[in-house]
Design a protein around this motif. Sequence first.
Motif, PDB file in Angstrom:
ATOM      1  N   VAL A   1       0.893  -1.197   0.112  1.00 45.19           N
ATOM      2  CA  VAL A   1      -0.014   0.063  -0.137  1.00 45.19           C
ATOM      3  C   VAL A   1       0.731   1.261   0.046  1.00 45.19           C
TER       4      VAL A   1
ATOM      5  N   GLU B   1       2.311   5.012   0.139  1.00 47.59           N
ATOM      6  CA  GLU B   1       1.925   6.081   0.937  1.00 47.59           C
ATOM      7  C   GLU B   1       0.918   6.916   0.241  1.00 47.59           C
TER       8      GLU B   1
ATOM      9  N   ALA C   1      -2.462   5.233   0.845  1.00 52.17           N
ATOM     10  CA  ALA C   1      -2.861   5.183   2.289  1.00 52.17           C
ATOM     11  C   ALA C   1      -3.178   6.622   2.833  1.00 52.17           C
ATOM     12  N   VAL C   2      -2.728   7.593   2.513  1.00 49.47           N
ATOM     13  CA  VAL C   2      -2.848   8.926   3.019  1.00 49.47           C
ATOM     14  C   VAL C   2      -3.958   9.708   2.237  1.00 49.47           C
TER      15      VAL C   2
ATOM     16  N   TRP D   1       3.271   1.678   8.294  1.00 51.35           N
ATOM     17  CA  TRP D   1       4.092   1.291   7.351  1.00 51.35           C
ATOM     18  C   TRP D   1       5.569   2.176   7.434  1.00 51.35           C
TER      19      TRP D   1
ATOM     20  N   GLY E   1       7.168   7.000   7.451  1.00 48.21           N
ATOM     21  CA  GLY E   1       5.838   6.316   8.144  1.00 48.21           C
ATOM     22  C   GLY E   1       4.744   6.776   7.795  1.00 48.21           C
ATOM     23  N   TYR E   2       3.799   5.833   7.526  1.00 43.34           N
ATOM     24  CA  TYR E   2       2.352   6.073   7.378  1.00 43.34           C
ATOM     25  C   TYR E   2       1.463   5.047   8.083  1.00 43.34           C
ATOM     26  N   SER E   3       0.169   5.038   7.850  1.00 46.34           N
ATOM     27  CA  SER E   3      -0.606   4.207   8.480  1.00 46.34           C
ATOM     28  C   SER E   3      -2.174   4.235   7.708  1.00 46.34           C
TER      29      SER E   3
END
Lengths: 69, 790
Positions: free
Chosen positions: A50, A52, A55-56, B763, B778-780
């Motif tokens: 996934v 970035e 995801a965001v 992540w 970093g992300y989620s």
Amino acid sequence: MSTFSFLEATAWHCVGCNQPLQPTKMQVTYLNSAFDVELMACSSCGFTLVPESLAVGKMLEVEQLLEDK
Amino acid sequence: MGEGDVQVLLPPFHSVSLRTFHLTMDQLQLRELEARCIQEEQPFCTAACPIHVDVRAFMTALAKGDVREARKILDRTMPFPEILGRICDQPCRPFCKRGEIGDPLAIGRLEQFCVRTTQTVVKLPKLPAKGGKVAVLGAGLSGMTAALDLGRKGRPNTLITSSPAIGGSLHQVAESILPKEVFVQAEATLTGYGVTIQTGTMLDRQAVASLLDKYDAVYCDWDGFDASLLPFALGAPDPLTLALERDGCFGGGGVETGEPFSVMHQVENGRRAALSLERHLQQVSLTAQREKEGACATRMYTVTKDFAPAAEMLPADAEAGYTGEEATQEAARCIRCECMECVKQCVYLQEYKEYPKTLIRKIYNNQAIVQGTRNANKLITACSLCNQCTVICPHDFPVAEVCRSTRVEMVETGHMPPSPHDFALEDMQFSLGEFCALSHHQPGTESSTYLFYPGCQLAGSAPESVKRTYGFLTAHLQGGVGLMLGCCGIPAHWAGRTALFAETMATFKAEVHRLGQPTVITACSSCLSIFKECAPELTTTSLWEVLDTLPLPQGHSRPIQPLTLHDPCTAREQQDLRASVRSLCTKLGIAVVEHDYSGELADCCGYGGLMQFADKPLGRKAVRHKAGRSDLDGLAYCAMCRDNLAAHGRPVAHLLDYLFPGTDREPLARSNPGFSQRHENRARLKNDLLAEFRPEESVSRPAHTDTRLLISRELEDLLNSRLILAEDLQKVIHHAENTGNYLFNPANGRRLAKYRPVRVTYWVEYESTDEGYLVHNGYSHRMQLPEDSK
């Protein structure tokens, strides 16, 4: 139900299986809802990328939407 | 993925929870609450106007130079604008709030300007004829108004006068003010609405008696009709209905002998009579729900102190009246009376463009949704629950109480979204968990007269201050000072998690009991407020009140410059606490400069009610708003306020920084530690205290916490804003490196790994170096991948 594709060429390799990632159809879920999507994943172990931006971006948007259902 | 492509796997929450579905508010409570908000009350002018002309809207239109729009407003309310607009005796004028800051608005002159320069714009509809034989005796302005209103209501009627023309005493008004053609226009209007006009009618006692017999209902306008002609003894008409002694007979208007003549009063009487006649013909109550008819009181509340005074605009040519430009200027003096007192101060209400009355209706509607999108969820979760609006509100509207109880209901019915509060609740659980929580008697003692409770945020923000404060308390208070590290549970209370909060409070009370019911000394005003509310049986006080009774600590310091004091929102009701803080500042020699929004009116820094988690941009606005109350550097005594203010570029010290200064830092330069460092600080504080006092009890932390990370300041800020802790990254890397399960980019040697401890997948993009793992990103996300459910 249509499948949403989030495929993009990627340099990431699966370390465990020593393989490049492949376009893979799958279902992602959140709060009792499911979507058919196409993401880059390892064809052996299923490790799914996934990025970035997803995801965001779109994913977060849909999560927020579902939380208000 | 699109909104329309949601495939529902299970029955949605609402269909299974229908059985238990209930509304915190019922319709009645909603109405009661709505009525507390006075923003929609009539402005003072409209309330004072006997026919409630919307003067505020009239002024708004004129101020924009839109005379046609202004005329529409008169046409909608005034029976004969071409007459009334010229001679309105402006009974509203003494009530104009502009009078407090200059002269009241020249409403009469503006009405004259409007009707002089426009023709009729709005023609009100005529309802289908309903029958009933109605006569109006006397054709003064009151009789004309009654006839017109009845005609519009579908009651064709006959307007009878012995005079040669309609208008009664209006004919005494100079023609320069009231030109003859206005009577022609009025006649045409009346005829258009089905009114038959009989002028020059012979009216003697016999004729009147036969008219009364002939008609079902009659209105007598004393202006132009001699009351002595009536065949019954005449008393004063009933003030509410204008009913006379004889059934179906009503009387009013006239020229009010002995009182100043008022055309508005005549019009009001005519309008009141028309409604009474209509009700008489319908055979319904003449008296029900007529309180708002005629000039009435209003609960509107308008503060004028922020407006610059301005005198009345006088026309250059008094006889000719206003020019267009003069009228625009005069109308622009209208301050458009409204309340909005709470909204003026609250970033939350401003952001969501609500005032309490509209807010509560949206919340009510949101909770009533059975199937569909609950658009007001964020509205409900974003409020800081700080109660500033309630203190400001002239009627104490309880916005916070409504929002919090709605959150409880959302949790109970399964409609609370996870993302607004998850992070804060996990943070709370961490503070309450084995790595942070601690409760002991003072080392070397077996009982406690006092218990120091620094609170989770001070422990997270300034662990050294906690140690120094505790050392000071143990040295100066007799009878043993125990120490408890933990969290009071207020995040769960704010999040509507009733069960979790009750459990937290019960554990806290049991611990205090175990320690022998010592006096709890809190450094945090949120903890104190929640203990006072939910554990009133305990003896609780604030650190500040205790310190104020003790000598100043050795080595205390003070800033060279004056500082503004930022009270926290949770000290709103704690006057003694606030007084002690000020007393301590005086003793320390800190030059405190108070701003207007301290004490009871203090703003929230964005943490309250978990606002900064539910609506991040709004949280940032809230702290900027609080910081902006003064141009000076600040002083706070709430750790969360201090850190939030510091994070937004405002030098702010904590009071403990001056009471117990360290050697390592300048209080005003201390940055916000961020969420990760807060965790680390709390855990380290417990470790340090245990190592010092009870080495046998030391707690070893999980293996992943040994993972050494290298994170740039910039990335740290990004991770902080994404609510990702360093420990989350450690878990990911630890998992990846132990399982060999990660992605690798041969082009740059970086690794990309993920891990989902509970509900969030984290992540991390990183590379392995000799010094540790260098983190690049970093992300989620919360969405689950197929592999997460394996």
